[in-house]
Write a protein that holds these residues in place. Structure first.
Motif: not given
Length: 96
Positions: A48-66
């Motif tokens: 599916n040329a329209c679909a993209f997946t990001l895999v992000e690594s974060w120090e914590s869930r709190r950092h990602h939410q911020a």
């Protein structure tokens, strides 16, 4: 506290798939400078040329939410959502 991974899949509107791919590549380059971001991987879907997946690594869930809170407040998240065919699918995952 263990690092957390965020796996998020986007489906761009067909007429904007190439522009969305460019946007995702910009995210891949810039996101690691965000506070608490440890890295980003970008995948295109072979079926599916329209679909993209990001895999992000974060120090914590709190950092990602911020980070998300800042993206929503700035309007960047709304601009991204306008390019999507449907709502993104996101999960917090821990590596086993």
């Amino acid at each position: 506290m263990d690092p957390i991974n965020v796996i998020i899949t986007f489906e761009a509107k067909p007429e904007g798939a190439s522009a969305f791919a460019e946007l995702m590549n910009q995210v891949k380059q810039s996101l690691p400078s965000a506070d608490g971001c440890l890295g980003v991987r970008l995948f295109g879907h072979s079926d599916n040329a329209c679909a993209f997946t990001l895999v992000e690594s974060w120090e914590s869930r709190r950092h990602h939410q911020a980070h998300i809170d800042r993206a929503v407040a700035s309007g960047a998240w709304s601009a991204l959502e306008a390019q999507l065919a449907c709502a993104p699918v996101s999960r917090y995952c821990m590596e086993l």
